[in-house]
Design an enzyme around this catalytic site. Structure first.
Site, PDB file in Angstrom:
ATOM      1  N   CYS A   2       0.871  -1.175   0.000  1.00 34.29           N
ATOM      2  CA  CYS A   2       0.000   0.000   0.000  1.00 34.29           C
ATOM      3  C   CYS A   2       0.905   1.222   0.000  1.00 34.29           C
ATOM      4  CB  CYS A   2      -0.907   0.010   1.238  1.00 34.29           C
ATOM      5  SG  CYS A   2      -1.957   1.476   1.343  1.00 34.29           S
ATOM      6  N   GLU A 113      -3.560   0.903  -6.637  1.00 32.49           N
ATOM      7  CA  GLU A 113      -2.543  -0.031  -7.089  1.00 32.49           C
ATOM      8  C   GLU A 113      -2.324   0.194  -8.582  1.00 32.49           C
ATOM      9  OE1 GLU A 113      -0.550  -1.622  -5.474  1.00 32.49           O
ATOM     10  OE2 GLU A 113      -1.449  -2.142  -3.542  1.00 32.49           O
TER      11      GLU A 113
END
Length: 245
Positions: A2, A113
């Site tokens: 992340c 992402e």
């Protein structure tokens, strides 16, 4: 992993959702650190929720993303500490003490992402809950103190785990997202023999959604609602996982 996320919630919304009883913001930080951010990047100061040492109640405060171990000599980490792997958090020198006693909630509404399309091209995606509710990453926090000046720096990291079926086509890791019912247990002081390791698991894929977003999110200077608007083109996620750097 992340490495970027977003948050619509301001101080009031976070406090209400996380059921905090006070908003203790450090003197050197201003209100802008608690304003919504559509492109949260490492090394920025962001809101987190932890238990107050004196009252035991939840408190909303601000820390810098990228954990600095308390034993650091210069207030820096020797490697990237924006994330901590669930599989090694109990043994890693950088995280093991925080794992035992300094767990926190990191408020978010989505995370990003990137899918590699070819050697020179990556496509960003946003991932959120289907119900569009705010959620919390499982986090750890730490305090580093400058021995010369006495200045304290509070920092945090986001735990990661294996990806679920939504994230797997994009990356081989995903942040640990906690169910709201588990907030109390995650934050609570715990006997070392009963630490909440079982909470470090992928979030149910059927409760999440993903969509393509603008490549503008790649520039950390960009921070506005347009970053999470779905692209007009078809937003089909590939069925075969791709390799990432």
């Amino acid at each position: 992993m992340c490495g970027r996320y977003g948050r619509r919630g301001d101080k009031q919304r976070i406090a209400e959702w996380m059921q905090t009883h006070n908003t203790n913001v450090f003197d050197e930080l201003d209100e802008t650190n608690l304003s919504p951010s559509f492109n949260v990047a490492p090394q920025t100061f962001q809101p987190v929720v932890r238990l107050n040492d004196e009252t035991g109640e939840r408190e909303l405060t601000v820390m810098r993303w990228g954990l600095v171990p308390y034993w650091s000599k210069d207030g820096k980490a020797s490697f990237s500490t924006i994330n901590a792997k669930s599989e090694t958090v109990a043994t890693s020198p950088a995280f093991r003490e925080a794992w035992k006693t300094r767990r926190c909630l990191v408020p978010a509404d989505w995370f990003y992402e990137w899918q590699r399309l070819d050697e020179n091209t990556k496509q960003p995606f946003a991932i959120a809950l289907k119900n569009d509710e705010m959620f919390a990453f499982a986090g750890l926090w730490e305090t580093w103190k400058d021995k010369t000046t006495g200045r304290k720096l509070r920092t945090y990291t986001v735990l990661t785990t294996d990806p679920n079926e939504v994230v797997e086509p994009l990356h081989n890791r995903m942040p640990v997202i906690l169910h709201r019912r588990d907030y109390v247990r995650w934050l609570a002081p715990t006997d070392p023999a009963h630490l909440p390791i079982d909470l470090l698991r992928p979030y149910p894929a059927e409760e999440m959604k993903v969509w393509k977003v603008s490549k503008a999110v790649g520039n950390t200077r960009n921070d506005d609602p347009s970053l999470i608007e779905p692209l007009q083109e078809a937003a089909t996620v590939p069925t075969t996982p791709s390799l990432f750097e």
